[in-house]
Structure formats: structure tokens, C-alpha cells
Design an enzyme around this catalytic site. Structure first.
Site, PDB file in Angstrom:
ATOM      1  N   LYS A  25      -0.270   7.412   4.527  1.00 45.97           N
ATOM      2  CA  LYS A  25      -0.523   5.970   4.543  1.00 45.97           C
ATOM      3  C   LYS A  25      -1.422   5.559   5.711  1.00 45.97           C
ATOM      4  O   LYS A  25      -1.540   4.370   6.015  1.00 45.97           O
ATOM      5  CB  LYS A  25       0.799   5.214   4.606  1.00 45.97           C
ATOM      6  CG  LYS A  25       1.701   5.455   3.408  1.00 45.97           C
ATOM      7  CD  LYS A  25       2.949   4.602   3.487  1.00 45.97           C
ATOM      8  CE  LYS A  25       3.857   4.833   2.291  1.00 45.97           C
ATOM      9  NZ  LYS A  25       5.032   3.966   2.306  1.00 45.97           N
ATOM     10  N   ASN A  29       8.032   2.566  -1.772  1.00 46.16           N
ATOM     11  CA  ASN A  29       9.128   2.083  -2.614  1.00 46.16           C
ATOM     12  C   ASN A  29       8.839   2.182  -4.110  1.00 46.16           C
ATOM     13  O   ASN A  29       9.709   2.527  -4.905  1.00 46.16           O
ATOM     14  CB  ASN A  29       9.463   0.629  -2.253  1.00 46.16           C
ATOM     15  CG  ASN A  29      10.414   0.544  -1.085  1.00 46.16           C
ATOM     16  OD1 ASN A  29      11.246   1.409  -0.889  1.00 46.16           O
ATOM     17  ND2 ASN A  29      10.279  -0.511  -0.303  1.00 46.16           N
ATOM     18  N   ARG A  39      13.267  -2.523   2.721  1.00 46.43           N
ATOM     19  CA  ARG A  39      13.255  -1.540   1.642  1.00 46.43           C
ATOM     20  C   ARG A  39      13.944  -2.114   0.414  1.00 46.43           C
ATOM     21  O   ARG A  39      15.016  -2.701   0.502  1.00 46.43           O
ATOM     22  CB  ARG A  39      13.962  -0.253   2.086  1.00 46.43           C
ATOM     23  CG  ARG A  39      13.402   0.354   3.370  1.00 46.43           C
ATOM     24  CD  ARG A  39      11.964   0.813   3.212  1.00 46.43           C
ATOM     25  NE  ARG A  39      11.431   1.350   4.448  1.00 46.43           N
ATOM     26  CZ  ARG A  39      11.158   2.635   4.636  1.00 46.43           C
ATOM     27  NH1 ARG A  39      11.385   3.516   3.687  1.00 46.43           N
ATOM     28  NH2 ARG A  39      10.644   3.027   5.781  1.00 46.43           N
ATOM     29  N   PRO A  80       0.815  -1.210   0.000  1.00 50.14           N
ATOM     30  CA  PRO A  80       0.000   0.000   0.000  1.00 50.14           C
ATOM     31  C   PRO A  80       0.856   1.270   0.000  1.00 50.14           C
ATOM     32  O   PRO A  80       1.767   1.413   0.806  1.00 50.14           O
ATOM     33  CB  PRO A  80      -0.805  -0.120   1.292  1.00 50.14           C
ATOM     34  CG  PRO A  80      -0.778  -1.570   1.642  1.00 50.14           C
ATOM     35  CD  PRO A  80       0.558  -2.055   1.172  1.00 50.14           C
ATOM     36  N   GLU A  81       0.577   2.170  -0.922  1.00 47.62           N
ATOM     37  CA  GLU A  81       1.195   3.490  -0.931  1.00 47.62           C
ATOM     38  C   GLU A  81       0.073   4.512  -0.828  1.00 47.62           C
ATOM     39  O   GLU A  81      -1.097   4.157  -0.670  1.00 47.62           O
ATOM     40  CB  GLU A  81       2.052   3.656  -2.177  1.00 47.62           C
ATOM     41  CG  GLU A  81       3.083   2.548  -2.307  1.00 47.62           C
ATOM     42  CD  GLU A  81       4.349   2.949  -3.072  1.00 47.62           C
ATOM     43  OE1 GLU A  81       4.596   4.147  -3.247  1.00 47.62           O
ATOM     44  OE2 GLU A  81       5.082   2.029  -3.470  1.00 47.62           O
TER      45      GLU A  81
END
Length: 276
Positions: free
Chosen positions: A51, A173, A254, A2-3
Site C-alpha cells: 500500500k 478490508n 476496520r 485504497p488497497e
């Protein structure tokens, strides 16, 4: 993963399903809320901030002296909310991952693998979220403030800075990698060496806004499978610009994808520079 745009879309799904409805039942499967019962509470709206998901409710007056409350949740890497019609089978995830269930007369909202699930007075939202930078998809979006926050730490790499939600809220990301490719910037470039930081911030906002309202995230303009990204998820595949193999580096949770030709590492090499 989720972004900001995914969380924005999720908030709208919950709003359509529950806004204006009185809850007929609730079930929380986290210790802090295990005994909480929201039966009779009214959902006023569902909103997002970066977020973070904010489901705002009104409690029946006899229940508490403070009637405006917010159910806060964070999706992190794997959380998801789904809305179902009454009687519809819950199919999003296995039942053991369910953390919250909210029922109304017409719909059921189910939260899977939610993080930071908490119920707090709506007046206290700012204490919880006040550290966040301007929301790329919010009414508070302020590109000049986002640039100011990024520029305040010129020695931090731009890849790290974009993921720091205290600078600007909503980039993850995928957008980090795609944005830096489109700008021709190595993820390991110090913020102070990034040319046209305002232009980078403006493009970040446009990328997220372009995907608002749909679940397929695309930075290329194509929604066809395998054609939605330039570098993200394309390790060892040819760069769409120059043909160089896309590189990938894992840094804990990440992940960074980049084109070594289109995004050359900044000189001189320093700590954190990706291996050749």
C-alpha cells in the site's frame, strides 16, 4: 479505500505522467517538507510496494552527494494522487486537502490527504519497508513465504492476519471480506484452523491481480454497479449463495462483512467472536 491494486494503479498513473520528466516546480504542504524544492530533479519511475507509493527521482549532482531519492507516501484510508494536464482544473478533492504538487513541462501530479509523506535516499527504502511481507502484485511475490508468515501466529484470527501487512502486502478490508467468503471461512477462525492456507493465499493474489489496471474492483466477475462484491458493503442484503442476510461488524476503523451461513463461526466460541 485504497488497497494493493488501487495503489498499483496509482503508481502507473504517476509513472505515465512524470517518468523521464524534469520537474519544473514542487509544492509540499506538510511541515517536514515545507521548504523542500524539487525543481530540476528528474523523475525516474513510480512504483508501489503493498500500500506504499514510491516516486523515485534523481537530484541534480550539485544539489547533494546522493543523487537517488524516493518520495514515499502512504494513502491509508483516504489518500489519493491525481495527474492533470497543464491548465486542467484540479477536481479530485478540496484544495485544503492538497499535500503535494509536482509539476513538469507537460503534467501536474497532485497528492491529496497523503500520509507518511517523506523524502529519503532510495538506498534507504528497505529500512522503511523491509518489514512488509511479500507484495501480492510485486516482483517479490512469494506465496510460500506468505503462508509461512501467516502460520507463524496460529492463534490470530485469519481476518486480522490478512490485514497485517507484515504477512502479505496489499490486502485491505474489501479483499479480506471477499476472500474469506469465497473460501467459506469465518473471519474469526484462528489461522491454525484454516483449511488449505496455501489455497487462501493463492486466491488472494488472483483477486488483486484480476483488478490490476482498472479502478472498479470486482470479485464477482461483474463490473455492473451493485454487483461487484459478494459480501463487502452489502449489510442486510441477501447472500448471493444462500439468501441469508449479510452481517457487518465495526471494529474501530476496520469493518467486516460476512455471511453467517456460508461462513459459520468456528467452535468453540472465544474472545472476539461476533455477536449472534
Amino acid at each position: 479505500m485504497p488497497e494493493g491494486d488501487t495503489v498499483w494503479n496509482t503508481a502507473r498513473v504517476l509513472h505515465r505522467a512524470l517518468a523521464g520528466a524534469r520537474l519544473t516546480g514542487s509544492d509540499f504542504r506538510v511541515p517536514a517538507l515545507a521548504t523542500t524544492d524539487l525543481t530540476g530533479w528528474t523523475v525516474t519511475e513510480s512504483a508501489s510496494r503493498g500500500k506504499h507509493l514510491l516516486l523515485r527521482l534523481t537530484a541534480p549532482a550539485p544539489v547533494t552527494s546522493t543523487t537517488a531519492w524516493t518520495l514515499h507516501s502512504h494513502l491509508r484510508m483516504d489518500g489519493v494522487w491525481r495527474a492533470y494536464a497543464l491548465g486542467e482544473r484540479w477536481t479530485a478533492r478540496p484544495a485544503h486537502l492538497i499535500r503535494a504538487v509536482l509539476r513538469s513541462a507537460e503534467a501536474v501530479a497532485v497528492g491529496y490527504h497523503l500520509h507518511e509523506l517523506a523524502l529519503l535516499p532510495t538506498a534507504g527504502e528497505e529500512r522503511l519497508l523491509g518489514h512488509l511481507g511479500p507484495d501480492l502484485l510485486g516482483a517479490d511475490w512469494d506465496p510460500a513465504e506468505a503462508v509461512r508468515r501467516l502460520a507463524a501466529a496460529p492463534g490470530v484470527t485469519i481476518g486480522e492476519a490478512l490485514l497485517d501487512q507484515r504477512n502479505l502486502a496489499g490486502v485491505g478490508n474489501l479483499y479480506k471480506c471477499e476472500l474469506l467468503f469465497l473460501r467459506g471461512i469465518s473471519p474469526w477462525t484462528p489461522v491454525g484452523a484454516v483449511p488449505d492456507l496455501p489455497g487462501t493465499v493463492a486466491l488472494a493474489q488472483r483477486l488483486l491481480a484480476a483488478n490490476r489496471g482498472r479502478w472498479t474492483q470486482s470479485t464477482t466477475g461483474s463490473l455492473r454497479r451493485g454487483q461487484t462484491s459478494y459480501v463487502y458493503g452489502r449489510r442486510a442484503q441477501p447472500c448471493r449463495r444462500c439468501g441469508t442476510a449479510i452481517a457487518k461488524e465495526d471494529l474501530g476503523e476496520r469493518v467486516t462483512y460476512w455471511c453467517p451461513t456460508c461462513q459459520p463461526a468456528p467452535p468453540p466460541a472465544g474472545p472476539g467472536t461476533p455477536p449472534a
